[in-house]
Design a protein around this motif. Structure first.
Motif, PDB file in Angstrom:
ATOM      1  N   GLY A 332       0.800  -1.213   0.000  1.00 54.12           N
ATOM      2  CA  GLY A 332       0.000   0.000   0.000  1.00 54.12           C
ATOM      3  C   GLY A 332       0.839   1.271   0.000  1.00 54.12           C
ATOM      4  N   SER A 335      -0.845   8.285   2.495  1.00 52.54           N
ATOM      5  CA  SER A 335      -1.445   9.500   1.939  1.00 52.54           C
ATOM      6  C   SER A 335      -0.404  10.491   1.456  1.00 52.54           C
ATOM      7  CB  SER A 335      -2.351  10.162   2.986  1.00 52.54           C
ATOM      8  OG  SER A 335      -1.618  10.476   4.162  1.00 52.54           O
ATOM      9  N   CYS A 340       4.075   1.943   2.448  1.00 54.03           N
ATOM     10  CA  CYS A 340       3.651   1.640   3.811  1.00 54.03           C
ATOM     11  C   CYS A 340       4.736   0.866   4.565  1.00 54.03           C
ATOM     12  CB  CYS A 340       2.363   0.814   3.784  1.00 54.03           C
ATOM     13  SG  CYS A 340       1.863   0.196   5.399  1.00 54.03           S
ATOM     14  N   PHE A 350      -2.021  -6.190   1.264  1.00 52.73           N
ATOM     15  CA  PHE A 350      -2.235  -4.874   1.859  1.00 52.73           C
ATOM     16  C   PHE A 350      -2.518  -5.043   3.355  1.00 52.73           C
ATOM     17  CE2 PHE A 350      -3.259  -4.151  -2.586  1.00 52.73           C
ATOM     18  CZ  PHE A 350      -2.690  -2.911  -2.844  1.00 52.73           C
ATOM     19  N   HIS A 354      -4.569  -0.132   4.561  1.00 53.46           N
ATOM     20  CA  HIS A 354      -4.567   0.168   3.122  1.00 53.46           C
ATOM     21  C   HIS A 354      -5.330  -0.881   2.326  1.00 53.46           C
ATOM     22  CE1 HIS A 354      -0.807   2.301   4.559  1.00 53.46           C
ATOM     23  NE2 HIS A 354      -1.538   3.280   4.060  1.00 53.46           N
ATOM     24  N   ARG A 355      -6.194  -1.646   3.017  1.00 55.14           N
ATOM     25  CA  ARG A 355      -6.962  -2.683   2.344  1.00 55.14           C
ATOM     26  C   ARG A 355      -7.904  -2.097   1.303  1.00 55.14           C
ATOM     27  NH1 ARG A 355      -7.504  -7.152   5.339  1.00 55.14           N
ATOM     28  NH2 ARG A 355      -5.399  -6.599   5.963  1.00 55.14           N
ATOM     29  N   ASP A 356      -8.258  -0.818   1.456  1.00 54.74           N
ATOM     30  CA  ASP A 356      -9.168  -0.200   0.485  1.00 54.74           C
ATOM     31  C   ASP A 356      -8.506   0.032  -0.874  1.00 54.74           C
ATOM     32  OD1 ASP A 356      -7.444   1.727   1.431  1.00 54.74           O
ATOM     33  OD2 ASP A 356      -8.960   3.291   1.666  1.00 54.74           O
ATOM     34  N   GLN A 357      -7.169  -0.152  -0.946  1.00 55.03           N
ATOM     35  CA  GLN A 357      -6.459   0.001  -2.223  1.00 55.03           C
ATOM     36  C   GLN A 357      -6.420  -1.311  -3.015  1.00 55.03           C
ATOM     37  OE1 GLN A 357      -2.549   1.694  -1.483  1.00 55.03           O
ATOM     38  NE2 GLN A 357      -3.369   3.234  -0.060  1.00 55.03           N
ATOM     39  N   TRP A 358      -6.942  -2.362  -2.426  1.00 56.74           N
ATOM     40  CA  TRP A 358      -6.914  -3.683  -3.050  1.00 56.74           C
ATOM     41  C   TRP A 358      -7.943  -3.759  -4.172  1.00 56.74           C
ATOM     42  CZ3 TRP A 358      -9.291  -8.608  -0.509  1.00 56.74           C
ATOM     43  CH2 TRP A 358      -8.910  -9.752  -1.225  1.00 56.74           C
ATOM     44  N   ASP A 359      -7.524  -4.269  -5.325  1.00 55.35           N
ATOM     45  CA  ASP A 359      -8.445  -4.402  -6.464  1.00 55.35           C
ATOM     46  C   ASP A 359      -8.949  -5.832  -6.635  1.00 55.35           C
ATOM     47  OD1 ASP A 359      -6.256  -5.737  -7.442  1.00 55.35           O
ATOM     48  OD2 ASP A 359      -5.810  -4.318  -9.045  1.00 55.35           O
TER      49      ASP A 359
END
Length: 369
Positions: A332, A335, A340, A350, A354-359
């Motif tokens: 990740g 900001s 990270c 991640f 930063h799990r929200d950056q995982w696709d």
């Protein structure tokens, strides 16, 4: 019992405890002259316990008053003389306590020394609340025993409890025993456990089609109770002592944590009733309650105050099939644009932040050989 009887008894107890600057013996006297005599004896340092004359005058005066009250059926006078008796508390004191625990999303802390009957008291409160809601109150607890009835569910983990709250409609109550033992184990300021507990407690009080009341059984020392369990308490119940001290049926109730800290009690209870193990509400004395914090990524697993359906997929898997650690550096980006570099074992590669950056792709570094 009439409110007048309750108010008279409550005032009498306040006088006895010194909260009202008056002489209870003089107040209860049916004759002004006798009352003045008792006050004069008090000014002369003639204590009732050591002065046979004062004791006789007081006893005679109160007996006359109670005789007239009984003949006329004057409840306030009789209750003023007896104060918060067990008989009166069963009709009004418990009602006052249950009314304090009844509001939506109410958080109650029951604390005291080991062996003072906290678990039994909590189950009795649950039993009375269940009756207050005409048996339409669902209860979840990690106390083994009362789960034998249909409206009580036995749960021992955060995920089970949040799933129960999510899937159970209507009004609910959660009774948690030994929570602080687990929640304080690693609850250092800013630590992950502290954040997990905070999210869990706040999510717990939100339910589907009705709110969840939270009744937590805490320890004697304040610092042994997780901060959020203390500071968010709407009602604090302090068990006053043990059975061998003759105090197991006594408790002091405070209107929130701040009043507890200031020792500004709301009201006192006497005549707390026992719940035998043989009762359907009784606890299994051969089982020691415990609780597991089993959520690895509460920021992702609890959203909008509820446990997500696929929370298991967001758990960290720290070991591979061979039992070896399989952590990798988070891929990740912070900001500020820096990498990270935190360690994670999640299939995404991640970390939880930063799990929200995982696709959706699996990190090749974690794929099986």
């Amino acid at each position: 019992m009439s409110s007048g009887g309750y108010d008279a008894a409550d005032l009498a107890d306040q006088i006895r405890e010194g909260d009202v600057n008056a002489s209870i013996d003089a107040v209860l006297s049916d004759q002004e002259s006798i009352g003045n005599l008792i006050l004069a004896a008090e000014r002369a340092d003639l204590e009732q316990d050591t002065s046979p004359l004062v004791q006789l005058v007081s006893r005679s005066s109160q007996t006359d008053m109670l005789r007239k009250a009984r003949q006329k059926g004057h409840v306030p006078s009789m209750n003023a003389a007896t104060g918060l008796s067990e008989q009166r508390i069963d009709a009004t004191g418990y009602t006052r306590l249950i009314n304090a625990c009844k509001p939506a999303a109410q958080q109650i802390l029951l604390k005291g020394q080991k062996g003072t009957g906290k678990t039994v008291a909590a189950l009795d409160i649950g039993r009375r609340l269940h009756a207050e809601f005409d048996e339409e109150l669902s209860i979840a607890t990690n106390i083994k025993g009362p789960d034998e009835q249909d409206d009580v569910t036995f749960v021992e983990t955060m995920s089970e409890m949040l799933e129960w709250v999510r899937d159970t409609p209507g009004e609910k109550l959660v009774i948690g025993d030994e929570w602080s033992t687990t929640m304080n184990a690693h609850a250092n300021p800013g630590g992950q456990v502290r954040q997990t507990v905070s999210r869990f407690i706040n999510a717990l009080r939100k339910g589907k089609g009705g709110s969840t009341r939270l009744l937590v059984i805490g320890h004697e020392h304040d610092t042994d109770i997780a901060a959020i369990l203390r500071t968010q308490s709407d009602v604090v119940i302090q068990k006053d002592g043990k059975a061998d001290e003759g105090m197991a049926d006594l408790a002091t109730v405070y209107d929130g944590w701040q009043d507890y800290l200031e020792d500004d009690h709301w009201f006192k209870l006497r005549g707390l009733q026992d719940v035998p193990e043989s009762s359907v509400w009784g606890a299994d004395t051969n089982y020691f309650a415990h609780f597991e914090i089993d959520l690895d990524n509460p920021h992702e697993q609890i959203r909008r105050g509820r446990l997500v359906d696929h929370w298991e997929e967001l758990q960290d898997d720290t070991d591979n099939e061979n039992g070896e650690s399989s952590e990798v550096v988070c891929r990740g980006v912070k900001s500020d644009g820096d990498d990270c570099n935190a360690l994670t074992s999640h299939e995404s590669g991640f970390c939880k932040y930063h799990r929200d950056q995982w696709d959706g792709d699996t990190d090749p570094r974690l794929e099986d050989d």
